[in-house]
Design an enzyme around this catalytic site. Sequence first.
Site, short mmCIF file in Angstrom:
data_model
loop_
_atom_site.label_atom_id
_atom_site.label_comp_id
_atom_site.label_asym_id
_atom_site.label_seq_id
_atom_site.Cartn_x
_atom_site.Cartn_y
_atom_site.Cartn_z
N GLN A 25 0.86 -1.17 0.00
CA GLN A 25 0.00 0.00 0.00
C GLN A 25 0.90 1.23 0.00
OE1 GLN A 25 -3.04 -0.25 -0.81
NE2 GLN A 25 -4.38 -0.65 0.94
N SER A 26 0.46 2.32 -0.61
CA SER A 26 1.33 3.47 -0.82
C SER A 26 1.63 4.24 0.46
CB SER A 26 0.71 4.43 -1.85
OG SER A 26 0.60 3.78 -3.10
N THR A 27 0.66 4.36 1.36
CA THR A 27 0.84 5.15 2.57
C THR A 27 0.32 4.38 3.77
OG1 THR A 27 -1.30 6.26 2.36
CG2 THR A 27 0.59 7.30 1.26
#
Length: 686
Positions: A25-27
Amino acid sequence: MKVSSMQQKVSVSHLRRQAYCYVRQSTLKQVLENTESTKRQYALREQALALGWPLVQIVTIDTDLGETAASIADREGFQKLMAEVSMGRAGLVMGLEVSRLARNCADWARLLEICAITDTLILDEAGIYDPADFNDRFLLNMKGTFSEVELHVLKSRLRGGALNKVRRGEFKTRLPVGFMYDPAGKVILDPDKQVQGAIHSFFDIFRRTGAAFAAVKAFRNDDVKFPYRLHHGPDKGGLEWRELSYGQARQILKNPRYAGAYYYGRRRSRQNVDNSVSYFQAPREEWIALIKDAHAAYITWDQYEENLRRIRENAIAYNNIDRKTPPREGPSLLQGLAICGKCGQRMTIRYKYRAQGRTDPVYLCQRSRIERGAENCQYIPGACVDDAIGDLLIDSMTPLTLEVALEVQRELQSRLDEADKLRKQQVQRAEYEANLARRRFMQVDPDHRLVADTLEAVWNEKLRDLEAARNHYEKHHQLDLSKLSRQEEEIILGLARDFPTLWRNPKTPVREKKRMIRLLLEDVTMIKEQEIILHVRFKGGANKTLKLPLPPKGWQHALTSEEIVRLIDELMDNHSYLEIAEILNERGYKSGTGRRFDRKLIGSIRANHDLRTRYARLRKAGKLTASEMAGLLGVTTATVRKWTKTETLKAYPYNDRNECLYEHPGINSPLMRDPVNGASTRSLIN
C-alpha cells in the site's frame, strides 16, 4: 480467466519453485483505512493454491506496506522479490495489479525481463501471464505504461492545484525565523519582540559593516544569541537561542521573505542515475512565483537587492575551504589533504615569506573564526610537516613499491597471457584450415587431376601457413618469458630506487609531488599541542602516526648557530673582532640572517650571548693599560702609544675605537733598565 485456462501455462518446473505474493500500500493511512485492498492482495494466495502450489511454497512479501512504488530505492520487499526471481527460485509472482508491483516503466520492464529469462509467471487479479510469450509481454507492458500514466495524472492533479495556490501566494511553505502564520493563514512578524529585535539588529549591523562575518563577530563580541526555529524532533516548532553562525547569516540575507516577498521554486531537485536526489538553486528568472510586498517585512526590496550585491562583492575574498582542492603551484605539499584534528574541518594554506626568498607554508584552521568570530582553531607551521611527510613517503615506498611491483607484474603477465592466447588461436585457425584443405583434397576424384592438383596446392599452402603460425607462436612465447624476467629484475624492482631520486630532485615540480602524494595518501590529520602530531592515512586504509617537535619561532630563525658562537668564544682569546670576522668569512660561515661577518656583528653576538669581553680576557692574561705601562716605564702614555707603532711594545686592541692593552716587556728588556745607572730610556729607544 478460468482456472483451467490458467493451468495451461503452469508447468511442473513452475510448481517446483516457490510462489511469491507481493502486498503493498502506498501510505500508512491507506494501510489503516483501505483494508479491503489489503485483504484482496492477501487473497491471491488462494489462486496459487488452486493452480497447484502447496501452501508451504507460497511466500508472502508484505514489508513494503506504506511505501510508494514510484521508485525501487526504499522498497526492501521488492528488492528481495527481484533477487529471488533473478536466482531462479520463483515460479510465480502475484500482485493485485501492476501498480502494486511498480509505478514506473523502468522497474516494471526490468522485472518482466528477469521473469522472461528465468521462466517465471506473473499473476494478477485478471489472469496469469508468461513474460516469455510475446502477446503476454505486450499486454503486461501496456499495463505498466497505464500504471505510470495513472501516477503521473494523480501527481499532475495534485501539483496543479498546489501551483494555482502558489501563483496566488496562498500555498503555505516553511517560514524562516522571525515569521509566523496567524489563525487565518496569513504571514505575520513573530510576535516575540526579542526575536524581532535580534533580526532588526542583524540587518542594522550588516548595513553598517557591509559583511556577514562582521555581523557574526559583533553578535559574538556582544555575547548576544540569535533565534533559531526547530524544524525536526520532539520540540518541532519551538524556539532556541544559539550563537549566530556565518551560514545562518548568509541564509537570512539571501531569503526574500525578509523583504516581504513570497517565492516558490527557488530550490529544485533532480533524480540521479542511482535513484538518489540532488538539489540545486535555480536562477531567479526560473522561479515559479515571486510576489513582492506579499506580507510584512523587516527590510525593503531595495535593501534586499543591495544586500545581495554586497554579498557578491564580498564573495571574491572567500574560497570554499571544504572541498579537496586540486594541486596548485604553491610549495605546500598537503594542500587540500590537511584536516584539523580538533574540529575535523579541512585546513587552508597560508605562506610566510622569509629571508633569501624562502617561502614557508602554514596550515591554518579558520572555520571557527569565519563562522563564529572566534579565534583560529589551529595554526601549524608547515615546513617541518612537509619534510616529515616527504621522509615518510620515501621510507614507506619500499613496501609500497613491492606491492606496486607485484601489481605491475600481474598486469604484465595478464597482457602476455592475453597475447599468447590470441596467437594460440591463430595456430588453431591455421590447423583448422589445413585440415579442411586436406579433407577437400582427400574427397576429390584422383582421376580429376585439374581439381586434385589445385586442392593439393591449396593444402600445401595451408600447411606452410600452419608451420609459420607455429613458429611465430613459439618465438614470441619464449620472447615474452624473457621479457617478463628482465622487467622483474630491472624495471619493477627499480621503482623503489627511482622514487627517492625523483622526490629529492630539485627540478621535480611541486605540483607533481602533490600528485604523487595524492596517489599514496588519503589525508593527514594534524594536532598541535606540546608537539605536532600527524595521523597519516594511506590509500587502502593503512595508518601512520608521526610526532614532531615544535619548530622554532620566526625570530629564532635569525639567531646565530651555537657552533658559530662557540667558535667566536674560542677565537676571542687570541684575535680581535675584525680578525675573527675575517676568519669566519674565509671559512664560509654566515650569520643567522645570512649576512657576512664584520667587527660590529661580532661585538653584537658577544653581547647577546653574554660572552666575556676581549678586555676581560686580556686583563686576565696579564696585559696592561697605557697608564699602567707608562708608570712602569717612567714615560708618558703618548710615548707608550708611539712605541706601539714602532713595535717596540706589543699592543692588543680590545674594542672598535682601537683602544689597546699592552704586553709586559719583561724583566730583561732594555726598557726595564734603570735610567740612573744605565743609559736613558730615550737613548735606548733611539
